[in-house]
Design a protein around this motif. Structure first.
Motif, mmCIF file in Angstrom:
data_model
loop_
_atom_site.group_PDB
_atom_site.id
_atom_site.type_symbol
_atom_site.label_atom_id
_atom_site.label_comp_id
_atom_site.label_asym_id
_atom_site.label_seq_id
_atom_site.Cartn_x
_atom_site.Cartn_y
_atom_site.Cartn_z
ATOM 1 N N THR A 92 0.841 -1.203 0.000
ATOM 2 C CA THR A 92 0.000 0.000 0.000
ATOM 3 C C THR A 92 0.873 1.248 0.000
ATOM 4 O O THR A 92 0.632 2.187 -0.776
ATOM 5 C CB THR A 92 -0.938 0.010 1.232
ATOM 6 O OG1 THR A 92 -1.736 -1.163 1.198
ATOM 7 C CG2 THR A 92 -1.829 1.224 1.239
ATOM 8 N N THR A 93 1.892 1.256 0.835
ATOM 9 C CA THR A 93 2.802 2.402 0.904
ATOM 10 C C THR A 93 3.511 2.589 -0.435
ATOM 11 O O THR A 93 3.648 3.720 -0.920
ATOM 12 C CB THR A 93 3.840 2.190 2.022
ATOM 13 O OG1 THR A 93 3.157 1.972 3.246
ATOM 14 C CG2 THR A 93 4.763 3.363 2.179
ATOM 15 N N HIS A 94 3.948 1.511 -1.033
ATOM 16 C CA HIS A 94 4.629 1.583 -2.326
ATOM 17 C C HIS A 94 3.694 2.156 -3.387
ATOM 18 O O HIS A 94 4.076 3.040 -4.167
ATOM 19 C CB HIS A 94 5.130 0.192 -2.714
ATOM 20 C CG HIS A 94 5.838 0.160 -4.028
ATOM 21 N ND1 HIS A 94 7.061 0.747 -4.220
ATOM 22 C CD2 HIS A 94 5.475 -0.376 -5.228
ATOM 23 C CE1 HIS A 94 7.434 0.580 -5.482
ATOM 24 N NE2 HIS A 94 6.499 -0.107 -6.109
ATOM 25 N N GLN A 95 2.461 1.653 -3.411
ATOM 26 C CA GLN A 95 1.482 2.149 -4.385
ATOM 27 C C GLN A 95 1.198 3.633 -4.156
ATOM 28 O O GLN A 95 1.120 4.408 -5.110
ATOM 29 C CB GLN A 95 0.179 1.344 -4.292
ATOM 30 C CG GLN A 95 0.291 -0.065 -4.833
ATOM 31 C CD GLN A 95 -0.966 -0.890 -4.555
ATOM 32 O OE1 GLN A 95 -1.880 -0.438 -3.873
ATOM 33 N NE2 GLN A 95 -0.998 -2.106 -5.088
ATOM 34 N N THR A 96 1.065 3.999 -2.889
ATOM 35 C CA THR A 96 0.800 5.406 -2.561
ATOM 36 C C THR A 96 1.954 6.282 -3.038
ATOM 37 O O THR A 96 1.739 7.351 -3.623
ATOM 38 C CB THR A 96 0.598 5.576 -1.043
ATOM 39 O OG1 THR A 96 -0.475 4.733 -0.626
ATOM 40 C CG2 THR A 96 0.289 7.002 -0.672
ATOM 41 N N ARG A 97 3.193 5.829 -2.797
ATOM 42 C CA ARG A 97 4.366 6.592 -3.246
ATOM 43 C C ARG A 97 4.394 6.709 -4.769
ATOM 44 O O ARG A 97 4.692 7.773 -5.317
ATOM 45 C CB ARG A 97 5.650 5.926 -2.764
ATOM 46 C CG ARG A 97 6.150 6.480 -1.454
ATOM 47 C CD ARG A 97 7.466 5.890 -1.158
ATOM 48 N NE ARG A 97 7.245 4.434 -1.197
ATOM 49 C CZ ARG A 97 7.963 3.534 -0.591
ATOM 50 N NH1 ARG A 97 9.003 3.882 0.077
ATOM 51 N NH2 ARG A 97 7.669 2.269 -0.647
ATOM 52 N N GLN A 99 1.828 6.570 -6.787
ATOM 53 C CA GLN A 99 0.750 7.477 -7.193
ATOM 54 C C GLN A 99 1.139 8.932 -6.927
ATOM 55 O O GLN A 99 0.921 9.818 -7.757
ATOM 56 C CB GLN A 99 -0.541 7.134 -6.441
ATOM 57 C CG GLN A 99 -1.173 5.837 -6.879
ATOM 58 C CD GLN A 99 -2.331 5.411 -5.974
ATOM 59 O OE1 GLN A 99 -2.564 6.020 -4.929
ATOM 60 N NE2 GLN A 99 -3.050 4.370 -6.384
ATOM 61 N N GLU A 100 1.722 9.167 -5.767
ATOM 62 C CA GLU A 100 2.137 10.522 -5.402
ATOM 63 C C GLU A 100 3.229 11.011 -6.360
ATOM 64 O O GLU A 100 3.208 12.159 -6.799
ATOM 65 C CB GLU A 100 2.651 10.536 -3.958
ATOM 66 C CG GLU A 100 2.868 11.901 -3.372
ATOM 67 C CD GLU A 100 1.585 12.720 -3.215
ATOM 68 O OE1 GLU A 100 1.713 13.945 -3.114
ATOM 69 O OE2 GLU A 100 0.470 12.159 -3.198
ATOM 70 N N ARG A 103 1.595 11.844 -9.625
ATOM 71 C CA ARG A 103 0.822 13.097 -9.506
ATOM 72 C C ARG A 103 1.753 14.303 -9.540
ATOM 73 O O ARG A 103 1.517 15.275 -10.279
ATOM 74 C CB ARG A 103 0.010 13.090 -8.213
ATOM 75 C CG ARG A 103 -0.910 14.292 -8.063
ATOM 76 C CD ARG A 103 -1.591 14.330 -6.705
ATOM 77 N NE ARG A 103 -0.672 14.463 -5.590
ATOM 78 C CZ ARG A 103 -0.064 15.593 -5.219
ATOM 79 N NH1 ARG A 103 -0.261 16.712 -5.893
ATOM 80 N NH2 ARG A 103 0.753 15.618 -4.188
#
Length: 133
Positions: A92-97, A99-100, A103
Motif C-alpha cells: 500500500t505504501t509503495h502504491q501510494t508513493r 501514485q504521489e 501526480r
C-alpha cells in the motif's frame, strides 16, 4: 550282642542327628523361602510404583509436548499474520508513493508546459516589440 546293640544305637543316633539336621535345614529353607517371597512382593510393589511414576512422567511430557506444539503453531500463525499485514502495508505504501510520484510529475510537467508556453508568448511579444522599433 552288646556290639550289635551299640551299633544299632549308634545308627539310631546317626539317623536321629541326620533327621534333626534335615529338619533344621528344612526350617532354614522355609525361612529363606518366606523371606524371598516377601522380597519378591516388595520388588513387585516397587516395580509397580516405578511403572506408575514413569507413566505419570510420560503423561506430563506428552502434555508439555502438546502445549509446546500448540504454542509453536500459534506463534507461527501470528508470524504469518504479522508478515501478511506488513506486506500489505508495504504494498500500500509503495502504491501510494508511486501514485504521489506520478501526480507530482504530472503537476511539474503541467507547470513546465505552462511556463514554456508563457516563455513562448513572451518571446513572441519581444519579437513583435523589436519589429515595431
Amino acid at each position: 550282642r552288646n556290639i550289635g546293640i551299640e551299633k544299632e544305637q549308634m545308627l539310631a543316633n546317626i539317623k536321629l542327628d541326620h533327621q534333626r539336621e534335615l529338619e533344621e535345614k528344612e526350617t532354614h529353607i522355609l525361612c529363606l523361602s518366606s523371606k524371598l517371597t516377601k522380597q519378591n512382593r516388595l520388588a513387585k510393589h516397587e516395580l509397580a510404583s516405578y511403572q506408575k511414576h514413569a507413566k505419570k512422567l510420560e503423561e506430563k511430557r506428552t502434555i508439555e509436548n502438546m502445549r509446546l506444539k500448540e504454542e509453536l503453531k500459534r506463534t507461527q500463525e501470528s508470524h504469518h499474520e504479522y508478515l501478511a499485514k506488513l506486506m500489505d502495508v508495504l504494498e500500500t505504501t509503495h502504491q501510494t508513493r508511486e501514485q504521489e510520484t506520478a501526480r507530482i510529475s504530472a503537476e511539474l510537467l503541467a507547470v513546465k508546459e505552462e511556463k514554456d508556453a508563457q516563455i513562448q508568448v513572451l518571446k513572441m511579444e519581444l519579437k513583435n516589440l523589436k519589429r515595431k522599433q
